[in-house]
Design a protein around this motif. Structure first.
Motif, PDB file in Angstrom:
ATOM      1  N   LYS A  64       0.829  -1.208   0.000  1.00 19.88           N
ATOM      2  CA  LYS A  64       0.000   0.000   0.000  1.00 19.88           C
ATOM      3  C   LYS A  64       0.866   1.262   0.000  1.00 19.88           C
ATOM      4  CE  LYS A  64      -2.369   0.885   3.751  1.00 19.88           C
ATOM      5  NZ  LYS A  64      -3.409   0.754   4.788  1.00 19.88           N
ATOM      6  N   ASN A  65       1.894   1.281   0.831  1.00 16.66           N
ATOM      7  CA  ASN A  65       2.765   2.454   0.912  1.00 16.66           C
ATOM      8  C   ASN A  65       3.675   2.590  -0.303  1.00 16.66           C
ATOM      9  OD1 ASN A  65       1.662   3.106   3.366  1.00 16.66           O
ATOM     10  ND2 ASN A  65       3.330   2.240   4.580  1.00 16.66           N
ATOM     11  N   ARG A  66       4.024   1.484  -0.939  1.00 17.35           N
ATOM     12  CA  ARG A  66       4.900   1.539  -2.113  1.00 17.35           C
ATOM     13  C   ARG A  66       4.180   2.153  -3.313  1.00 17.35           C
ATOM     14  NH1 ARG A  66       9.467   2.129  -0.909  1.00 17.35           N
ATOM     15  NH2 ARG A  66      10.019   1.739  -3.085  1.00 17.35           N
ATOM     16  N   VAL A  67       2.860   1.923  -3.417  1.00 13.46           N
ATOM     17  CA  VAL A  67       2.139   2.376  -4.622  1.00 13.46           C
ATOM     18  C   VAL A  67       1.307   3.633  -4.390  1.00 13.46           C
ATOM     19  CG1 VAL A  67       2.077   0.058  -5.571  1.00 13.46           C
ATOM     20  CG2 VAL A  67       0.125   0.874  -4.231  1.00 13.46           C
ATOM     21  N   GLY A  68       1.383   4.247  -3.201  1.00 14.21           N
ATOM     22  CA  GLY A  68       0.735   5.535  -2.987  1.00 14.21           C
ATOM     23  C   GLY A  68      -0.647   5.506  -2.392  1.00 14.21           C
ATOM     24  N   LEU A  69      -1.086   4.344  -1.904  1.00  8.49           N
ATOM     25  CA  LEU A  69      -2.438   4.268  -1.355  1.00  8.49           C
ATOM     26  C   LEU A  69      -2.562   4.932   0.012  1.00  8.49           C
ATOM     27  CD1 LEU A  69      -3.434   0.688  -2.505  1.00  8.49           C
ATOM     28  CD2 LEU A  69      -4.632   2.796  -3.063  1.00  8.49           C
ATOM     29  N   GLN A  70      -1.425   5.246   0.625  1.00  9.69           N
ATOM     30  CA  GLN A  70      -1.496   5.953   1.909  1.00  9.69           C
ATOM     31  C   GLN A  70      -2.035   7.375   1.749  1.00  9.69           C
ATOM     32  OE1 GLN A  70       1.179   5.306   0.164  1.00  9.69           O
ATOM     33  NE2 GLN A  70       3.010   6.452   0.765  1.00  9.69           N
ATOM     34  N   TYR A  71      -2.047   7.880   0.504  1.00 10.67           N
ATOM     35  CA  TYR A  71      -2.541   9.235   0.254  1.00 10.67           C
ATOM     36  C   TYR A  71      -4.035   9.261  -0.081  1.00 10.67           C
ATOM     37  CZ  TYR A  71       2.475  10.057  -0.137  1.00 10.67           C
ATOM     38  OH  TYR A  71       3.827  10.106   0.113  1.00 10.67           O
TER      39      TYR A  71
END
Length: 813
Positions: A572-579
């Motif tokens: 999730k954090n590698r592909v930008g889903l944290q945003y």
């Protein structure tokens, strides 16, 4: 038709004044339609002369209208008008022609009037035991996890959500997303893109799954597989190549065969050719953005690439690979916008299958690259020489160029560039010793001498050439600016300027903290070494959010391997889903319906030396012998390095052949032929690495044991891995636990997943790396795998248990 029927009075007055101010020449307007279907807002897009106007459509949306006037007073559309109207119409944009007095209007294409979207009803009844799918597929079995996945995807489409869905092998994720996707695209006239990581999955979707899903739904929705333009023949480049080679070509030459093929092919796609042309030949005649002159090309009406784009523009579902999708997204970020066409026609929702690969795909695409062969390719398109004969765009343009800027000025500069490109590569290889290198820190003398100074020398020569090209192009009379040779030369000049800009940035590496500057060695098919120079983002998460999750209303990400230890955090954090806003994001795990606890034996010999200890190789080779003796082949042996693969292969090949087991090795044949041979030969073993950890689908008797020789950690000296680990350290993180472990777990899950492909499958997986039971981090690997009949014991005991299981497994069939 009177303009008052299509425009407000205010808009009509604005257009009249604008045309008058343009002295009656052509003006291109961009119009917005109100709720009554009348154009109530207008802006000027471009101004031209009495015969034409630049066709510029910035950031236009479905439902907008392009309007231009005909100073002659005649409203009949010209051929260029019809070409532009066709292109815009396929994007839902209207195209009108008016007279200079703005009294009459001719509607060439009506815009698509936007309507409120229709939410999908519950579709899970389709998957019920007695539902429509069960009536069409005699082998269908109801899976509760598939039904849940379909329901969640429907919800995500209805409510503009981002869904991360880990669906274990056998869940049936394809139908779970195809059924709601097709239904949504059909009822809402919204195009959906399905992006996959492998050709195999694309073919399965287009040839099997989508037709069945459409049959279930009673749908006639058009679906299209879109390929990169390099897969299509370019008529202009073919005829140019035929002309250049005419004196030196045999009758049965591949170019002549392809010429004949163009008379019968409907698609012009490489996959439709009855033979595989040499790579260099195909690359000289395929469609290429740098040489494409679009609607100005004399072959435009029969252009295969354009036909494919038109097909895509009328489709509700488009199937692509990850690389092509990111090519499209990059163009949209660079200014094409998200409402019109880029590489693909506009779309509104995305489904990523094999989503575990999207970080690598995005990283690859958002990287900048140079190598000398790509440079030489463009130089030869400008001015090449074959058997003493000059060819290229400059040769064709030469007679239109002023005497002060002739070919004789350009030839020595091109030769100089090629020499300096060779020098740069040679000095770089000497400096790096042929190893990959992350360029960082203050530049030392060796770096300056080995890369930076020769790169500067090459950059200067490229700029000298582009300066000469600018002079030559400037000297060509404006009436010849529509010539293919002029347009191609201008584009090649732009490409060369981008290389000069690349070297300027590469030499200034110390000023760019968020990018990785690195070099690595490659080899041509002829065995010649060359250097790749790359600039790669350290972190693509913000780019992904900006390109994917922000602009698109629904994004579905599905794969069998998104979690580590049942947690999405790493991926999730590698592909930008944290945003992504929390209430818009959904994450779910859908367990496999396969009975791993009964049908899969997982063995780890605890007494095998660690991979860096003495005796590991000997133990490994001996243990692989014993495993394959039990199964009599039907084995896939996965390695993390080709060096270890070769060593073990050389040691065991004769032994296996003595058992009557056929031995296959990655690299000995084309990948697809190699896999087909392995699948059809039950008593065989395949030695493989890298890409074979995923995408291998060999159900039934073909595969009974997967042997994983090492936990699949990436090499820490890889420049991208090293830079990302360094960045992790800088923020006081633990790169081994935060990066290396999660990445290796994902790859292990992919390798493990090669065994069970059907519910009836059974077999064994051996992990010949005792770190998964001896090291503190070991449980993270084991807990990320399905629950199996697990044995971790000394080598002999583990083999005894496996032999008992294998005998028992014979009764699973």
């Amino acid at each position: 038709m009177n303009t008052i029927d299509k425009f407000t009075n205010t808009v009509i007055d604005i257009m009249r004044v604008t045309i008058l101010d343009a002295q009656g020449n052509e003006v291109l307007f961009l119009g917005k339609i109100d709720e009554d279907g009348i154009i109530s807002l207008i802006e000027v897009g471009a101004r031209g002369d009495e015969n034409s106007v630049p066709a510029i459509f910035p950031h236009m949306m479905k439902g907008d209208v392009v309007i231009h006037n005909h100073p002659s007073g005649g409203l009949k559309p010209s051929s260029p008008d019809l070409n532009v109207a066709s292109m815009l119409g396929n994007d839902g944009i209207g195209f009108y022609i008016i007279d200079n007095d703005v009294e009459k209007v001719y509607v060439v294409v009506e815009p698509i009037i936007l309507k409120d979207r229709e939410l999908l009803d519950d579709l899970t009844n389709i998957l019920e035991p007695d539902g429509p799918l069960s009536k069409l597929d005699v082998n269908y079995e109801y899976r509760e996890s598939q039904s849940r996945l379909l329901n969640d995807i429907t919800y995500a489409l209805n409510h503009d959500c981002v869904l991360a869905a880990e669906a274990g092998t056998g869940v049936g994720k394809s139908f779970a997303y195809l059924i709601p996707a097709i239904k949504w695209a059909e009822v809402n006239k919204d195009r959906i893109v399905i992006s996959t990581g492998t050709i195999n999955l694309q073919q399965q979707l287009v040839e099997k799954d989508i037709p069945l899903a459409k049959k279930i739904l009673g749908s006639n929705l058009k679906t299209v597989l879109v390929k990169g333009r390099g897969n299509y023949l370019c008529h202009k480049r073919l005829y140019s190549a035929l002309e250049d080679d005419s004196l030196f070509r045999d009758e049965d030459h591949q170019l002549n065969q392809i010429k004949e093929w163009t008379k019968v092919t409907k698609t012009g796609s490489l996959s439709d050719l009855t033979f595989m042309p040499e790579r260099d030949i195909w690359n000289s005649i395929n469609s290429d953005a740098e040489t494409c002159t679009g609607i100005k090309c004399s072959h435009f009406n029969k252009c295969f690439s354009m036909k494919a784009r038109k097909e895509a523009s009328t489709a509700g579902i488009i199937v692509v690979n990850h690389h092509l999708l990111f090519a499209d997204l990059a163009m949209r970020l660079d200014g094409a916008g998200f409402e019109g066409s880029a590489v693909l026609p506009p779309f509104y929702k995305i489904i990523f299958d094999e989503a575990h690969n999207i970080e690598d795909s995005a990283t690859s695409f958002f990287s900048e690259r140079y190598n000398k062969y790509s440079l030489i390719k463009y130089l030869n398109r400008l001015l090449g020489k074959k058997m003493g004969k000059r060819y290229g765009s400059l040769v064709k343009l030469d007679k239109y160029i002023d005497e002060a800027a002739k070919l004789s000025d350009v030839v020595p500069i091109i030769d100089e560039i090629k020499d300096k490109a060779d020098t740069l590569d040679q000095l770089c290889l000497d400096f790096t010793g042929g190893s990959s290198l992350h360029i960082e820190g203050e530049p030392k003398d060796s770096l300056i001498f080995g890369i930076l100074n020769p790169a500067l020398n090459l950059q200067k020569s490229i700029l000298s050439l582009t300066s000469e090209l600018a002079t030559a192009l400037k000297s060509v009379d404006e009436e010849f600016h529509d010539l293919d040779a002029y347009i191609e030369t201008a584009r090649l000049k732009s490409r060369l300027e981008s290389y000069a800009t690349f070297f300027e940035k590469f030499r200034s590496y110390i000023d760019y903290n968020d990018e990785i500057f690195w070099v690595d060695k490659s080899k041509t098919s002829k065995g010649d070494f060359f250097v790749n120079y790359s600039i790669t983002p350290i972190d693509i998460s913000k780019l992904m959010n900006k390109a994917v999750f922000e602009p698109y209303s629904s994004v579905i990400c599905t794969s069998a391997t998104l979690t580590v230890n049942n947690n999405f955090k790493f991926w999730k954090n590698r592909v930008g889903l944290q945003y992504v806003v929390e209430d818009r994001f959904i994450e779910r795990v859908y367990d496999s319906p396969f009975e791993y606890h009964k049908r899969v034996f997982l063995g780890v010999p605890t007494d095998i030396p660690l991979p860096n200890e003495n005796g590991y190789l000997e133990y490994l080779q001996d243990y692989i012998k014993k495993i394959v003796t039990i199964t009599n082949g039907s084995a896939l042996i996965l390695f993390t390095s080709y060096m270890l693969l070769k060593e073990v292969y050389d040691s065991l090949k004769l032994f296996f052949e003595g058992l009557g087991v056929t031995v296959y090795r990655q690299g000995d044949d084309d990948r697809s032929r190699l896999l087909n041979s392995f699948k059809t030969d039950i008593s065989s073993v395949l030695f493989a690495t890298e890409s074979f950890w995923e995408g291998v689908d060999s159900p039934g008797e073909t595969l009974k044991v997967v042997i994983i020789t090492k936990l699949p950690f990436r090499v820490p000296t890889d420049p991208i891995i090293k830079a990302r680990m360094d960045r992790c350290k800088q923020r006081n993180g633990n790169p081994f636990m935060e990066l290396s472990i999660p990445d290796a777990v994902t790859r292990l899950k992919q390798g493990f997943g090669r065994l069970m492909r059907r519910k009836s499958d059974w077999g064994m997986v051996f992990i010949l790396d005792s770190r998964c039971v001896k090291k503190q981090y070991g449980p993270i690997f084991l807990n990320s795998l399905p629950q199996c009949r697990f044995v971790a014991d000394n080598g002999n005991s583990t083999l005894e248990y496996s032999e008992l299981f294998f005998e028992e497994g014979e009764h699973f069939e």
